[in-house]
Design a protein around this motif. Structure first.
Motif, PDB file in Angstrom:
ATOM      1  N   THR A 235       0.849  -1.185   0.000  1.00 31.58           N
ATOM      2  CA  THR A 235       0.000   0.000   0.000  1.00 31.58           C
ATOM      3  C   THR A 235       0.890   1.242   0.000  1.00 31.58           C
ATOM      4  OG1 THR A 235      -1.583  -1.239   1.336  1.00 31.58           O
ATOM      5  CG2 THR A 235      -1.895   1.146   1.196  1.00 31.58           C
ATOM      6  N   LYS A 236       0.628   2.151  -0.926  1.00 29.81           N
ATOM      7  CA  LYS A 236       1.443   3.352  -1.047  1.00 29.81           C
ATOM      8  C   LYS A 236       0.558   4.591  -1.039  1.00 29.81           C
ATOM      9  CE  LYS A 236       5.045   1.061  -3.781  1.00 29.81           C
ATOM     10  NZ  LYS A 236       5.759   1.043  -5.087  1.00 29.81           N
ATOM     11  N   LEU A 237       1.102   5.639  -0.472  1.00 29.41           N
ATOM     12  CA  LEU A 237       0.460   6.949  -0.493  1.00 29.41           C
ATOM     13  C   LEU A 237       1.208   7.867  -1.441  1.00 29.41           C
ATOM     14  CD1 LEU A 237      -0.276   7.686   3.269  1.00 29.41           C
ATOM     15  CD2 LEU A 237      -1.962   7.709   1.438  1.00 29.41           C
ATOM     16  N   ALA A 238       0.507   8.837  -2.017  1.00 25.78           N
ATOM     17  CA  ALA A 238       1.184   9.876  -2.798  1.00 25.78           C
ATOM     18  C   ALA A 238       2.239  10.540  -1.920  1.00 25.78           C
ATOM     19  CB  ALA A 238       0.173  10.890  -3.297  1.00 25.78           C
ATOM     20  N   SER A 239       3.322  10.997  -2.535  1.00 29.65           N
ATOM     21  CA  SER A 239       4.505  11.446  -1.801  1.00 29.65           C
ATOM     22  C   SER A 239       4.275  12.680  -0.937  1.00 29.65           C
ATOM     23  CB  SER A 239       5.645  11.718  -2.781  1.00 29.65           C
ATOM     24  OG  SER A 239       5.221  12.586  -3.815  1.00 29.65           O
ATOM     25  N   ILE A 240       3.220  13.421  -1.174  1.00 27.91           N
ATOM     26  CA  ILE A 240       2.936  14.613  -0.364  1.00 27.91           C
ATOM     27  C   ILE A 240       2.423  14.239   1.026  1.00 27.91           C
ATOM     28  CG2 ILE A 240       0.574  14.851  -1.247  1.00 27.91           C
ATOM     29  CD1 ILE A 240       2.951  17.776  -0.476  1.00 27.91           C
ATOM     30  N   PHE A 241       1.962  12.995   1.191  1.00 31.36           N
ATOM     31  CA  PHE A 241       1.417  12.554   2.475  1.00 31.36           C
ATOM     32  C   PHE A 241       2.534  11.918   3.300  1.00 31.36           C
ATOM     33  CE2 PHE A 241      -2.198  12.575  -0.413  1.00 31.36           C
ATOM     34  CZ  PHE A 241      -3.114  13.318   0.319  1.00 31.36           C
ATOM     35  N   LYS A 242       3.000  12.687   4.274  1.00 30.79           N
ATOM     36  CA  LYS A 242       4.055  12.244   5.176  1.00 30.79           C
ATOM     37  C   LYS A 242       3.677  12.639   6.609  1.00 30.79           C
ATOM     38  CE  LYS A 242       7.498  11.095   2.172  1.00 30.79           C
ATOM     39  NZ  LYS A 242       7.000  11.508   0.867  1.00 30.79           N
ATOM     40  N   ASN A 243       4.394  12.087   7.576  1.00 35.01           N
ATOM     41  CA  ASN A 243       4.226  12.543   8.951  1.00 35.01           C
ATOM     42  C   ASN A 243       4.382  14.061   9.020  1.00 35.01           C
ATOM     43  OD1 ASN A 243       3.930   9.902   9.873  1.00 35.01           O
ATOM     44  ND2 ASN A 243       6.109   9.691  10.385  1.00 35.01           N
ATOM     45  N   HIS A 244       3.620  14.694   9.904  1.00 30.91           N
ATOM     46  CA  HIS A 244       3.625  16.145  10.147  1.00 30.91           C
ATOM     47  C   HIS A 244       2.860  16.933   9.080  1.00 30.91           C
ATOM     48  CE1 HIS A 244       6.693  14.864  12.914  1.00 30.91           C
ATOM     49  NE2 HIS A 244       7.604  14.682  11.957  1.00 30.91           N
ATOM     50  N   VAL A 245       2.162  16.247   8.180  1.00 32.72           N
ATOM     51  CA  VAL A 245       1.426  16.925   7.117  1.00 32.72           C
ATOM     52  C   VAL A 245       0.333  17.825   7.696  1.00 32.72           C
ATOM     53  CG1 VAL A 245      -0.226  15.015   6.817  1.00 32.72           C
ATOM     54  CG2 VAL A 245       0.209  16.576   4.910  1.00 32.72           C
ATOM     55  N   VAL A 246       0.068  18.926   7.013  1.00 31.81           N
ATOM     56  CA  VAL A 246      -1.086  19.777   7.317  1.00 31.81           C
ATOM     57  C   VAL A 246      -2.117  19.565   6.218  1.00 31.81           C
ATOM     58  CG1 VAL A 246      -1.937  22.112   7.746  1.00 31.81           C
ATOM     59  CG2 VAL A 246       0.390  21.484   8.437  1.00 31.81           C
ATOM     60  N   LEU A 247      -3.352  19.262   6.601  1.00 35.90           N
ATOM     61  CA  LEU A 247      -4.453  19.104   5.654  1.00 35.90           C
ATOM     62  C   LEU A 247      -5.405  20.280   5.787  1.00 35.90           C
ATOM     63  CD1 LEU A 247      -5.295  15.308   6.112  1.00 35.90           C
ATOM     64  CD2 LEU A 247      -3.756  16.369   4.445  1.00 35.90           C
ATOM     65  N   GLN A 248      -5.997  20.671   4.679  1.00 26.89           N
ATOM     66  CA  GLN A 248      -6.906  21.808   4.668  1.00 26.89           C
ATOM     67  C   GLN A 248      -8.125  21.520   5.548  1.00 26.89           C
ATOM     68  OE1 GLN A 248      -6.476  24.871   3.332  1.00 26.89           O
ATOM     69  NE2 GLN A 248      -8.420  25.467   4.249  1.00 26.89           N
ATOM     70  N   ARG A 249      -8.372  22.419   6.479  1.00 27.61           N
ATOM     71  CA  ARG A 249      -9.503  22.233   7.406  1.00 27.61           C
ATOM     72  C   ARG A 249     -10.831  22.447   6.694  1.00 27.61           C
ATOM     73  NH1 ARG A 249     -10.086  27.931  10.793  1.00 27.61           N
ATOM     74  NH2 ARG A 249      -9.384  29.289   9.118  1.00 27.61           N
ATOM     75  N   ASN A 250     -11.890  21.898   7.278  1.00 29.48           N
ATOM     76  CA  ASN A 250     -13.272  22.105   6.810  1.00 29.48           C
ATOM     77  C   ASN A 250     -13.412  21.892   5.305  1.00 29.48           C
ATOM     78  OD1 ASN A 250     -14.101  22.873   9.454  1.00 29.48           O
ATOM     79  ND2 ASN A 250     -13.327  24.934   9.090  1.00 29.48           N
ATOM     80  N   ALA A 251     -12.897  20.773   4.822  1.00 26.64           N
ATOM     81  CA  ALA A 251     -12.895  20.513   3.384  1.00 26.64           C
ATOM     82  C   ALA A 251     -13.049  19.017   3.117  1.00 26.64           C
ATOM     83  CB  ALA A 251     -11.591  21.015   2.763  1.00 26.64           C
ATOM     84  N   GLU A 252     -13.335  18.701   1.862  1.00 32.65           N
ATOM     85  CA  GLU A 252     -13.240  17.320   1.382  1.00 32.65           C
ATOM     86  C   GLU A 252     -11.842  17.172   0.788  1.00 32.65           C
ATOM     87  OE1 GLU A 252     -15.178  14.698   1.488  1.00 32.65           O
ATOM     88  OE2 GLU A 252     -16.953  15.604   2.422  1.00 32.65           O
ATOM     89  N   VAL A 253     -10.943  16.593   1.552  1.00 31.68           N
ATOM     90  CA  VAL A 253      -9.531  16.567   1.197  1.00 31.68           C
ATOM     91  C   VAL A 253      -9.218  15.350   0.332  1.00 31.68           C
ATOM     92  CG1 VAL A 253      -7.215  16.256   2.136  1.00 31.68           C
ATOM     93  CG2 VAL A 253      -8.774  17.887   3.195  1.00 31.68           C
ATOM     94  N   ALA A 254      -8.560  15.575  -0.784  1.00 29.62           N
ATOM     95  CA  ALA A 254      -8.160  14.484  -1.668  1.00 29.62           C
ATOM     96  C   ALA A 254      -7.038  13.675  -1.031  1.00 29.62           C
ATOM     97  CB  ALA A 254      -7.706  15.039  -3.012  1.00 29.62           C
ATOM     98  N   ILE A 255      -7.129  12.354  -1.166  1.00 23.21           N
ATOM     99  CA  ILE A 255      -6.071  11.457  -0.715  1.00 23.21           C
ATOM    100  C   ILE A 255      -5.990  10.317  -1.718  1.00 23.21           C
ATOM    101  CG2 ILE A 255      -7.629  10.246   0.880  1.00 23.21           C
ATOM    102  CD1 ILE A 255      -5.142   9.895   2.730  1.00 23.21           C
ATOM    103  N   TRP A 256      -4.790   9.900  -2.077  1.00 24.70           N
ATOM    104  CA  TRP A 256      -4.651   8.916  -3.152  1.00 24.70           C
ATOM    105  C   TRP A 256      -3.339   8.157  -3.026  1.00 24.70           C
ATOM    106  CZ3 TRP A 256      -3.584  14.012  -3.467  1.00 24.70           C
ATOM    107  CH2 TRP A 256      -2.409  14.425  -4.116  1.00 24.70           C
ATOM    108  N   GLY A 257      -3.265   7.039  -3.780  1.00 27.79           N
ATOM    109  CA  GLY A 257      -2.064   6.221  -3.737  1.00 27.79           C
ATOM    110  C   GLY A 257      -2.181   5.016  -4.654  1.00 27.79           C
TER     111      GLY A 257
END
Length: 474
Positions: free
Chosen positions: A26-48
């Motif tokens: 299982t792999k995540l896109a490279s932008i998803f790492k520990n300490h990540v900040v995700l946009q609040r109050n949103a439908e946040v894209a996640i992929w891999g």
């Protein structure tokens, strides 16, 4: 079968098993790492990626789950709902194996792009200081500000992944991050009191076409289909979009800030079309609507009048006035005659932040823009100029009003005098050499010391009362 064929089959089987094993991860896109900040109050894209037709489950520490399934190629993509600002949280992604993201914050996410003036680190360059940087670095520890710097990557085809890590702001990490990005993010974080994630993706000396996708250039800018062999690798069309922007899409962002233009100064008219095309291109591919896009007008620079410099400033002004949800930080009062990288980066970042705080975060009572030319009226031998974005009037703060020119029907501009009249609301411009004025322009050389402001202390852009067609014809 002979031994050679057996060996071939064994090697092929091992390669096949190895590929299957790798694909099973299982792999995540490279932008998803520990300490990540995700946009609040949103439908946040996640992929891999994972094995084909594999169920993927996502469990977020703020109490939201999501499910999806990989396609026949093993790709998966979904969204997960984020809530109000906060954290730290964990996110579990469960497929062929389980991945855990730790120390995840929900807040505001901004992309910081452009060329060397955005890339310039808070610590400065060799032989080039940034004012106040040492003290700023010393006081930069803040777990609510996070940085992701995209490694310089040139590619002829769009890439899915990039190199980079999310880092927490402290003296070591802040010193190495974009100075403009840092000051922008710090002002947002201080005023909103929420986590801020900053993604830095920029390369010095690069033109805007390098940051624009091939499909847009092919459709609207055929001149880029044939590029001289002498063109530097990072200056070629689309190569930085492919390597440093495409891997970020569709990571959910609030908006983008941008500092670039020097690399296109030899063709301002083209830039007046190309820069808006890049903005539209990014917005289309992110599929987040017209997200805010704020940029910096070129700073004054040069011992002599540099070809195309004012033209790029005018192309940037036109972009602000014609492209929805854009804004421009004017910095013609803080240029540096002998340095293309002005040292006052705090002012640059904070002027960009004013746009966001006013337009996107609805902070009332602040002024976000300097005066913007509105109209001209001619009375006898004088021109009277009115401006938008000067609600309490114009000011020069004790400076003489300089760098004004005026022309009659012959189109020949002469140095002009100027003064602020009608209780600060109007600028009067005249010259004894022009008895029947028609047009006025301001700041029409690559280096000036800006003298026209609104009462909030924000400078007016260089401008001309001529039409855009006349401006870019010259």
């Amino acid at each position: 079968m002979n031994k050679i064929n057996y060996k071939f089959l064994i090697v092929a089987l091992l390669i096949s098993l190895s590929a299957s094993f790798l694909n099973a991860q299982t792999k995540l896109a490279s932008i998803f790492k520990n300490h990540v900040v995700l946009q609040r109050n949103a439908e946040v894209a996640i992929w891999g990626k994972d094995t084909p037709n594999k169920n993927i489950q996502i469990k977020a520490g703020w109490g939201i789950d999501a499910k999806t399934k990989t396609n026949s190629n093993g790709d998966w993509k979904t969204t997960i709902k984020t809530t109000k600002a906060g954290g730290p949280y964990t996110i579990e992604i469960i497929g062929s194996k389980k991945i855990v993201l730790n120390d995840v914050l929900l807040g505001e996410v901004w992309l910081c792009g452009g060329q060397s003036n955005m890339a310039m680190k808070l610590e400065g360059n060799i032989g080039q200081h940034i004012e106040g940087s040492n003290k700023e670095i010393l006081n930069s520890t803040n777990s609510n500000i996070r940085f992701f710097t995209v490694s310089k990557t040139v590619s002829n085809v769009p890439l899915d992944n990039c190199k980079g890590l999310w880092e927490i702001s402290n003296p070591k990490t802040a010193a190495e991050f974009s100075a403009v990005g840092y000051f922008f993010g710090k002002m947002i974080q201080e005023n909103l009191g929420v986590p801020v994630g900053l993604i830095s993706s920029n390369v010095g000396g690069t033109p805007v076409q390098a940051w624009t996708s091939k499909d847009v250039l092919d459709a609207d800018f055929p001149e880029f289909k044939k590029i001289p062999k002498t063109t530097g690798e990072t200056k070629k069309p689309s190569v930085l979009f492919n390597g440093m922007i495409n891997p970020l899409i569709p990571f959910t962002i609030k908006g983008a800030i941008w500092y670039q233009g020097e690399g296109n100064r030899w063709n301002p008219e083209q830039y007046s079309r190309l820069f808006p095309a890049m903005i539209t291109d990014w917005r289309t591919k992110w599929n987040q609507g017209d997200f805010p896009f704020y940029f910096v007008q070129l700073a004054p620079y040069g011992n002599k009048n540099l070809e195309g410099w004012v033209g790029i400033q005018q192309a940037q002004l036109k972009t602000m006035l014609t492209v929805p949800n854009t804004g421009m930080a004017v910095i013609n009062d803080i240029g540096y005659k002998t340095r293309i990288h002005p040292p006052k980066k705090r002012e640059v970042g904070e002027r960009l932040a004013l746009w966001a705080l006013k337009k996107d975060y609805n902070i009332e009572g602040i002024t976000h823009s300097g005066p913007v030319f509105k109209s001209i009226k001619i009375e006898n031998d004088k021109a009277f100029i009115s401006f938008n974005e000067a609600p309490l009037g114009l000011a020069s703060f004790g400076k003489p009003l300089t760098n004004f020119e005026i022309a009659g029907d012959d189109g020949v501009f002469h140095l002009a005098e100027a003064k602020i009249v009608e209780k600060g609301k109007i600028l009067q411009v005249w010259s004894n050499k022009v008895s029947n004025p028609k047009n006025v322009r301001y700041g029409w050389t690559s280096y000036i010391e800006g003298s026209l402001f609104n009462t909030a202390g924000l400078p007016a852009s260089a401008f001309s009362t001529e039409s855009w067609e006349e401006i870019f014809k010259k």
